[in-house]
Enzyme design. Structure first.
Site, PDB file in Angstrom:
ATOM      1  N   HIS A 123      70.185 -30.897 -22.469  1.00 45.47           N
ATOM      2  CA  HIS A 123      68.972 -30.085 -22.556  1.00 45.47           C
ATOM      3  C   HIS A 123      68.748 -29.542 -23.953  1.00 45.47           C
ATOM      4  O   HIS A 123      68.526 -28.345 -24.161  1.00 45.47           O
ATOM      5  CB  HIS A 123      68.999 -28.935 -21.534  1.00 45.47           C
ATOM      6  CG  HIS A 123      67.683 -28.679 -20.907  1.00 45.47           C
ATOM      7  ND1 HIS A 123      66.986 -27.507 -21.065  1.00 45.47           N
ATOM      8  CD2 HIS A 123      66.903 -29.465 -20.140  1.00 45.47           C
ATOM      9  CE1 HIS A 123      65.851 -27.591 -20.399  1.00 45.47           C
ATOM     10  NE2 HIS A 123      65.771 -28.775 -19.836  1.00 45.47           N
TER      11      HIS A 123
ATOM     12  N   HIS B 137      62.230 -19.620 -17.873  1.00 44.92           N
ATOM     13  CA  HIS B 137      62.901 -20.535 -18.805  1.00 44.92           C
ATOM     14  C   HIS B 137      62.538 -20.195 -20.237  1.00 44.92           C
ATOM     15  O   HIS B 137      61.422 -19.736 -20.505  1.00 44.92           O
ATOM     16  CB  HIS B 137      62.533 -21.994 -18.506  1.00 44.92           C
ATOM     17  CG  HIS B 137      63.506 -22.936 -19.107  1.00 44.92           C
ATOM     18  ND1 HIS B 137      63.362 -23.421 -20.390  1.00 44.92           N
ATOM     19  CD2 HIS B 137      64.661 -23.454 -18.624  1.00 44.92           C
ATOM     20  CE1 HIS B 137      64.397 -24.204 -20.653  1.00 44.92           C
ATOM     21  NE2 HIS B 137      65.199 -24.238 -19.609  1.00 44.92           N
TER      22      HIS B 137
ATOM     23  N   HIS C 219      72.309 -18.163 -18.338  1.00 49.02           N
ATOM     24  CA  HIS C 219      72.353 -19.615 -18.614  1.00 49.02           C
ATOM     25  C   HIS C 219      72.931 -20.285 -17.363  1.00 49.02           C
ATOM     26  O   HIS C 219      72.367 -20.158 -16.274  1.00 49.02           O
ATOM     27  CB  HIS C 219      73.176 -19.817 -19.890  1.00 49.02           C
ATOM     28  CG  HIS C 219      73.115 -21.172 -20.521  1.00 49.02           C
ATOM     29  ND1 HIS C 219      72.263 -22.168 -20.128  1.00 49.02           N
ATOM     30  CD2 HIS C 219      73.839 -21.699 -21.568  1.00 49.02           C
ATOM     31  CE1 HIS C 219      72.452 -23.238 -20.896  1.00 49.02           C
ATOM     32  NE2 HIS C 219      73.403 -22.986 -21.773  1.00 49.02           N
TER      33      HIS C 219
ATOM     34  N   ARG D  16      77.399 -31.140 -18.187  1.00 44.64           N
ATOM     35  CA  ARG D  16      76.869 -30.818 -19.518  1.00 44.64           C
ATOM     36  C   ARG D  16      77.836 -31.197 -20.637  1.00 44.64           C
ATOM     37  O   ARG D  16      77.442 -31.337 -21.793  1.00 44.64           O
ATOM     38  CB  ARG D  16      76.494 -29.336 -19.585  1.00 44.64           C
ATOM     39  CG  ARG D  16      75.848 -28.858 -20.869  1.00 44.64           C
ATOM     40  CD  ARG D  16      74.568 -29.621 -21.252  1.00 44.64           C
ATOM     41  NE  ARG D  16      73.518 -29.564 -20.269  1.00 44.64           N
ATOM     42  CZ  ARG D  16      72.588 -28.603 -20.172  1.00 44.64           C
ATOM     43  NH1 ARG D  16      72.591 -27.623 -21.029  1.00 44.64           N
ATOM     44  NH2 ARG D  16      71.650 -28.655 -19.237  1.00 44.64           N
TER      45      ARG D  16
ATOM     46  N   ASP E  88      68.377 -24.276 -11.874  1.00 41.13           N
ATOM     47  CA  ASP E  88      69.456 -23.649 -11.112  1.00 41.13           C
ATOM     48  C   ASP E  88      69.080 -23.236  -9.692  1.00 41.13           C
ATOM     49  O   ASP E  88      69.946 -23.169  -8.823  1.00 41.13           O
ATOM     50  CB  ASP E  88      69.956 -22.399 -11.859  1.00 41.13           C
ATOM     51  CG  ASP E  88      70.899 -22.763 -13.001  1.00 41.13           C
ATOM     52  OD1 ASP E  88      71.571 -23.801 -12.895  1.00 41.13           O
ATOM     53  OD2 ASP E  88      70.955 -22.004 -13.982  1.00 41.13           O
TER      54      ASP E  88
ATOM     55  N   ARG F 140      74.457 -21.909 -40.834  1.00 45.18           N
ATOM     56  CA  ARG F 140      74.698 -20.552 -41.319  1.00 45.18           C
ATOM     57  C   ARG F 140      73.348 -19.947 -41.675  1.00 45.18           C
ATOM     58  O   ARG F 140      72.924 -19.993 -42.827  1.00 45.18           O
ATOM     59  CB  ARG F 140      75.625 -20.625 -42.533  1.00 45.18           C
ATOM     60  CG  ARG F 140      76.375 -19.360 -42.906  1.00 45.18           C
ATOM     61  CD  ARG F 140      75.462 -18.236 -43.160  1.00 45.18           C
ATOM     62  NE  ARG F 140      76.105 -17.029 -43.642  1.00 45.18           N
ATOM     63  CZ  ARG F 140      75.461 -15.885 -43.729  1.00 45.18           C
ATOM     64  NH1 ARG F 140      74.204 -15.781 -43.333  1.00 45.18           N
ATOM     65  NH2 ARG F 140      76.076 -14.820 -44.196  1.00 45.18           N
TER      66      ARG F 140
ATOM     67  N   LYS G  89      66.170  -8.803 -13.121  1.00 47.36           N
ATOM     68  CA  LYS G  89      65.935 -10.230 -13.379  1.00 47.36           C
ATOM     69  C   LYS G  89      66.213 -10.999 -12.095  1.00 47.36           C
ATOM     70  O   LYS G  89      67.199 -10.743 -11.410  1.00 47.36           O
ATOM     71  CB  LYS G  89      66.896 -10.732 -14.458  1.00 47.36           C
ATOM     72  CG  LYS G  89      66.428 -10.465 -15.870  1.00 47.36           C
ATOM     73  CD  LYS G  89      65.720 -11.682 -16.467  1.00 47.36           C
ATOM     74  CE  LYS G  89      64.849 -11.342 -17.658  1.00 47.36           C
ATOM     75  NZ  LYS G  89      65.600 -11.099 -18.875  1.00 47.36           N
TER      76      LYS G  89
HETATM   77  C1  ACO Z   1      70.062 -24.103 -16.703  1.00 50.74           C
HETATM   78  C2  ACO Z   1      69.619 -22.870 -17.313  1.00 50.74           C
HETATM   79  O1  ACO Z   1      70.304 -22.279 -18.106  1.00 50.74           O
HETATM   80  S1  ACO Z   1      68.064 -22.351 -16.902  1.00 50.74           S
HETATM   81  C3  ACO Z   1      68.074 -20.597 -17.172  1.00 50.74           C
HETATM   82  C4  ACO Z   1      68.942 -19.922 -16.153  1.00 50.74           C
HETATM   83  N1  ACO Z   1      68.816 -18.465 -16.238  1.00 50.74           N
HETATM   84  C5  ACO Z   1      68.211 -17.742 -15.279  1.00 50.74           C
HETATM   85  O2  ACO Z   1      67.725 -18.230 -14.275  1.00 50.74           O
HETATM   86  C6  ACO Z   1      68.217 -16.245 -15.505  1.00 50.74           C
HETATM   87  C7  ACO Z   1      66.866 -15.615 -15.176  1.00 50.74           C
HETATM   88  N2  ACO Z   1      65.889 -15.931 -16.199  1.00 50.74           N
HETATM   89  C8  ACO Z   1      65.843 -15.269 -17.389  1.00 50.74           C
HETATM   90  O3  ACO Z   1      66.599 -14.324 -17.636  1.00 50.74           O
HETATM   91  C9  ACO Z   1      64.860 -15.733 -18.446  1.00 50.74           C
HETATM   92  O4  ACO Z   1      63.737 -16.340 -17.829  1.00 50.74           O
HETATM   93  C10 ACO Z   1      65.481 -16.733 -19.445  1.00 50.74           C
HETATM   94  C11 ACO Z   1      66.765 -16.136 -20.056  1.00 50.74           C
HETATM   95  C12 ACO Z   1      65.825 -18.038 -18.777  1.00 50.74           C
HETATM   96  C13 ACO Z   1      64.470 -16.998 -20.553  1.00 50.74           C
HETATM   97  O5  ACO Z   1      64.293 -15.818 -21.282  1.00 50.74           O
HETATM   98  P1  ACO Z   1      63.012 -15.593 -22.222  1.00 50.74           P
HETATM   99  O6  ACO Z   1      62.647 -16.853 -22.918  1.00 50.74           O
HETATM  100  O7  ACO Z   1      63.299 -14.404 -23.051  1.00 50.74           O
HETATM  101  O8  ACO Z   1      61.904 -15.242 -21.135  1.00 50.74           O
HETATM  102  P2  ACO Z   1      60.332 -15.072 -21.322  1.00 50.74           P
HETATM  103  O9  ACO Z   1      59.958 -14.911 -22.777  1.00 50.74           O
HETATM  104  O10 ACO Z   1      59.678 -16.166 -20.592  1.00 50.74           O
HETATM  105  O11 ACO Z   1      60.042 -13.706 -20.569  1.00 50.74           O
HETATM  106  C14 ACO Z   1      58.719 -13.254 -20.372  1.00 50.74           C
HETATM  107  C15 ACO Z   1      58.716 -12.052 -19.462  1.00 50.74           C
HETATM  108  O12 ACO Z   1      59.087 -12.472 -18.135  1.00 50.74           O
HETATM  109  C16 ACO Z   1      60.209 -11.743 -17.678  1.00 50.74           C
HETATM  110  N3  ACO Z   1      61.097 -12.649 -16.961  1.00 50.74           N
HETATM  111  C17 ACO Z   1      61.511 -13.857 -17.378  1.00 50.74           C
HETATM  112  N4  ACO Z   1      62.346 -14.392 -16.467  1.00 50.74           N
HETATM  113  C18 ACO Z   1      62.430 -13.500 -15.463  1.00 50.74           C
HETATM  114  C19 ACO Z   1      63.135 -13.472 -14.252  1.00 50.74           C
HETATM  115  N5  ACO Z   1      63.924 -14.477 -13.903  1.00 50.74           N
HETATM  116  N6  ACO Z   1      63.011 -12.407 -13.444  1.00 50.74           N
HETATM  117  C20 ACO Z   1      62.208 -11.368 -13.789  1.00 50.74           C
HETATM  118  N7  ACO Z   1      61.522 -11.335 -14.948  1.00 50.74           N
HETATM  119  C21 ACO Z   1      61.635 -12.381 -15.763  1.00 50.74           C
HETATM  120  C22 ACO Z   1      60.884 -11.252 -18.945  1.00 50.74           C
HETATM  121  O13 ACO Z   1      61.678 -10.101 -18.710  1.00 50.74           O
HETATM  122  C23 ACO Z   1      59.719 -10.989 -19.837  1.00 50.74           C
HETATM  123  O14 ACO Z   1      59.157  -9.740 -19.504  1.00 50.74           O
HETATM  124  P3  ACO Z   1      58.743  -8.673 -20.638  1.00 50.74           P
HETATM  125  O15 ACO Z   1      57.722  -9.386 -21.473  1.00 50.74           O
HETATM  126  O16 ACO Z   1      58.237  -7.520 -19.856  1.00 50.74           O
HETATM  127  O17 ACO Z   1      60.016  -8.390 -21.404  1.00 50.74           O
HETATM  128  O1  OAA Z   2      67.406 -25.063 -22.184  1.00 47.02           O
HETATM  129  C1  OAA Z   2      67.794 -23.936 -21.851  1.00 47.02           C
HETATM  130  O2  OAA Z   2      67.583 -22.909 -22.524  1.00 47.02           O
HETATM  131  C2  OAA Z   2      68.550 -23.736 -20.597  1.00 47.02           C
HETATM  132  C3  OAA Z   2      68.549 -24.926 -19.699  1.00 47.02           C
HETATM  133  O3  OAA Z   2      67.641 -25.137 -18.933  1.00 47.02           O
HETATM  134  C4  OAA Z   2      69.668 -25.850 -19.779  1.00 47.02           C
HETATM  135  O4  OAA Z   2      70.541 -25.685 -20.660  1.00 47.02           O
HETATM  136  O5  OAA Z   2      69.722 -26.788 -18.963  1.00 47.02           O
END
Ligand code: ACO
Ligand code: OAA
Length: 374
Positions: free
Chosen positions: A186, A260, A221, A336, A311, A355, A254
């Site tokens: 990814h 995403h 993540h 991964r 997920d 860096r 959250k």
């Molecule tokens: C395979 C993977 O790794 S996929 C990712 C797995 N992680 C998760 O499912 C954890 C839950 N999700 C999150 O925490 C976030 O969506 C992330 C970390 C994946 C992305 O973070 P960011 O890029 O910073 O999110 P983004 O800019 O889209 O956020 C926009 C708004 O939506 C909110 N938001 C985003 N995701 C969520 C969520 N899952 N639940 C509630 N609110 C959310 C943010 O808090 C933000 O609000 P704000 O503007 O009031 O601060």
């Molecule tokens: O791309 C990302 O930020 C997280 C994700 O969905 C992955 O690692 O599969």
């Protein structure tokens, strides 16, 4: 969600380098590995073919695939010294810490001495990770000292057989294979970027992968699949799910498995794993968890325009296959690893130490006051 803030904290939307391996959020379904669409790969390839693709840039022909699988099979077993380390890790340890230690320890006893051994090191981890996870799990939880060799043809089937001791069904073999394909790569996600930063110092493959496992562990993540399972298990019905989620959102919590960093309106992996989850629910004979998951998806989209990431439906899919929740994120590692290792190799091919700079927001220049006067 649609108006995502780019730039600034989190380096969102900023390019941090080049890659031939993957595109995320571009045209089409939005995810490609070496030019192949994820939906195409999930329908028409196997995980071993995808691993070969990421390491070599091309899909294998039948002879190349047979040779690759034959190369991986003898690498599945664990050295006695590693088994002894795993035996010492308690049952209440975090399974991602087990993976991190297993990877790091293997790097001590079978080090990558120079970069000509990079494919060997990556293949060793690819073949051995299922046993690292399941050997520890069955020893610590059930007191069993399992044989880490199976007659299963694929890495996914091998994992399922090590986990249960039973021959998996064709359906379960196929779903775990698809899951490994979906999680394989990814682009510059947090854990892959960790691996590339480590690689850019000319460190060894095991250090790069160990660091990446640490980054994947967090609930923002890879850890989100387990966190999503913990959440949906607490919902009694689709109606209860909506009610409880309303409370969570009001408390600004959250919701794991949603949103995403790159995708704006959907994660292309979700549709694929969601379909398999539904199928598994029917086979399981109880679709309640699937129905609850669908209610969560609808509610989050209707209220917040937030969508399921890779997920969310993995949680119910793995659960229907009888996989313990604590092993969800370690399975992500087994997959991964291919993306991480491919990025390490790509970084080494055209390296400059990573860096960046920081915008300083601290105190103005000042003199040290003698300690007695502070
Ligand atoms: C395979 C993977 O790794 S996929 C990712 C797995 N992680 C998760 O499912 C954890 C839950 N999700 C999150 O925490 C976030 O969506 C992330 C970390 C994946 C992305 O973070 P960011 O890029 O910073 O999110 P983004 O800019 O889209 O956020 C926009 C708004 O939506 C909110 N938001 C985003 N995701 C969520 C969520 N899952 N639940 C509630 N609110 C959310 C943010 O808090 C933000 O609000 P704000 O503007 O009031 O601060
Ligand atoms: O791309 C990302 O930020 C997280 C994700 O969905 C992955 O690692 O599969």
């Amino acid at each position: 969600m649609v108006d995502k803030k780019l730039g600034g904290a989190g380096l969102r939307g900023q390019s941090a380098g080049e890659t031939k391996l993957c595109t995320v959020g571009k045209s089409g379904t939005g995810l490609t590995y070496c030019g192949y669409d994820i939906t195409d790969l999930a329908e028409n390839a196997t995980f071993e073919e995808v691993a070969y693709l990421l390491f070599n840039g091309e899909l294998p022909n039948q002879a190349q695939l047979d040779a690759y699988k034959a190369e991986l099979k003898p690498l599945r077993d664990l050295p006695q010294a590693l088994k002894e380390v795993l035996q010492r890790i308690p049952a209440d340890a975090h399974p991602m810490d087990v993976m991190r230690t297993g990877c790091s320890f293997l790097g001590n006893i079978e080090p990558e001495v120079d970069f000509s051994q990079q494919n060997q090191a990556a293949n060793r981890l690819l073949a051995a990770f299922p046993a690292i996870m399941t050997y520890w799990y069955r020893f610590s939880h059930h007191g069993e000292d399992i044989d880490c060799v199976t007659d299963e043809d694929t890495i996914g089937g091998h994992f399922l057989k090590l986990l249960t001791g039973k021959t998996p069904s064709d359906l379960h073999r196929r779903v775990i294979d698809v899951s490994l394909i979906l999680y394989a790569e990814h682009e510059f996600n947090a854990s892959t970027f960790t691996a590339r930063v480590c690689a850019s110092t000319l460190s060894d493959m095991y250090s790069c992968i160990t660091g990446a496992i640490g980054s994947l562990r967090g609930p923002l993540h890879g850890g989100a699949n387990e966190a999503a399972m913990d959440m949906i298990e607490g919902f009694k019905s689709p109606e209860d799910a909506k009610e409880q989620m309303a409370g969570m959102l009001a408390r600004k919590e959250k919701i794991m498995g949603f949103g995403h960093a790159v995708y704006r309106t959907s994660d292309p992996r979700n549709d694929i794993i969601k379909k398999w989850s539904e199928k598994l629910g029917h086979e399981f004979g109880d679709t309640l968890l699937y129905d609850i998951s669908v209610a969560c998806e609808e509610y989050m989209w209707d209220t917040k325009k937030l969508f399921c990431n890779a997920d969310f439906f993995h949680a119910s899919a793995y659960h229907f296959m009888g996989i313990p929740t604590k092993l969800f994120t370690p399975i992500f590692v087994c997959s991964r690893l291919t993306g991480w290792a491919a990025h390490v190799m790509e970084q080494r091919d055209n390296n400059r130490i990573i860096r960046p700079s920081a915008d300083y927001i601290g105190a103005e220049p000042r003199k040290v006051t003698p300690i007695a006067q502070r």
